[in-house]
Design an enzyme around this catalytic site. Sequence first.
Site: not given
Length: 506
Positions: A41, A45, A93, A353, A431
Amino acid sequence: MSPKHVDYSLYLVTDSSLVPEGATFLGQIEQALQGGVTLVQLREKESDTGPFIQLALQVKQLTQKYNVPLIINDRLDVAIAVDADGVHIGQDDMPLHKARQMLGHKKIIGVSVNNIEEATVAIQGGADYLGIGAVWYTSTKQLKKQPLGVVGVQNILKSMESHPIPTVAIGGITPENTSELFVGSRTDKLHLDGFAIVSAIMASADPKATCARWIETIRADRAKLGIKEHTDVDDAVSFAIQAASNIKANSPMVHHITNYVVINDNANATLAVGASPIMSTNREEMEELAAVNGALVLNMGTLNDISTMILAAQANARHGNPVVLDPVGTGATQFRRTTTDRFLKECDLTIIKGNGGEILSMAGRGGRSRGVDSVGQTDEENAVLAVKELAQKHGCIVGMTGPIDYISDGKRVFAIENGDQLMPCITGSGCMATSVVACFAAANRSDYLLATVGGILTLNVASELAANRSEVHGPGSFRAALIDELYNITNSPSILKQYARIRVIA
Ligand code: 3NM
């Protein structure tokens, strides 16, 4: 990266002010990645927007190199600007529902919580994970509330037992207190999924060694409690069995915009596994259908109204429905390549797919199509890289069908060795696989990778059972028997356990 498959074990939260003398911010992050952090992360700030974006792009290069998701703290604008994997928001936030509106369902949204009420609201609001804290006092952040302690974390976990989502703890966590926190906070049903750390990694003199030892401790603690690390073959088969029952129980509507060669087989395969097909192509009703659909199939076989397909995909994505693309014959003509690119750019695809020729060609790994048929084979290494890279690049599940099927979410890869050689002798078996996968995805939204594995496995096992029937003498009788066997598996899915030949590759 799909929010469902994130490894939260050791979560680095950055702070450039803590980097020791002689080290660099990016160097500390790269070393931590080398040591095995599973999530990063970026939390700056004090940074202005422009420099924050520049920094985020540099960090993203690193996280991509190590195939780890990048989350941006607080700043949705920055997360969107750098196409990060998600955002982490605090209680003060941007509200969660606004963040979700702006980021869509494919991005990870984590929410900081400090009590049961905040946790409940975040879960109800659709958070992908919770950051529970602060556990202990920390000098990294000024705390507005009392630290929770191990028991406080446990109380929040207890309150989540009936609607669990992944959790990480944060605040004052060090390699020395992780085991106490992990073992002490677990409940009968839940345990922390990971630990979010700032200073103990950012200020470390040797982040690589710190993280490598730390992740070992986390894994050892999990092993001691008998918690499994990775999804294995047994999990995938159990999921498929439960998933097949879920289709029958819920009978989701699966909307196909498919080609007119296979439309009838697609509808019958959908019915056979217990879902409800609708094959509308009229633009007027796309929005209304999206509101009640379980899933949408976009099949490129006989491409006609592309803008309606895109409209339908966008409406379904807005409603959180999985969108499954079958890129039929994508490499065969320039028109198909351009159209595939449009789908990739303009639609929020959940699953792609295709057959070997299609997926290899989309991945730039040598596939070819003659008309809509797959041409050529590849070795396993190339196939695995193709599905993995394509899944990473487009943030979706990729399934490649062929003599062996490969399915990946960009991290894990499953290989399925079931299937009969009569399958390529009937038109539209690929398919049909896409239709069945869409049915599995529609009724099993918790794990689209395993839903895709379940769908392909079910069709392949059905093909083996069909081919072994005494009345099957060739492609014509095989085609009818295949629908029968799909139907039979749906009524007693535990048969999948007996037949499944699946491997986990990574
Ligand atoms: N959030 P360290 S505590 C960023 O309670 C942050 O939500 C917290 O830093 C919360 O690992 C915290 O150095 C700081 O203790 C954690």
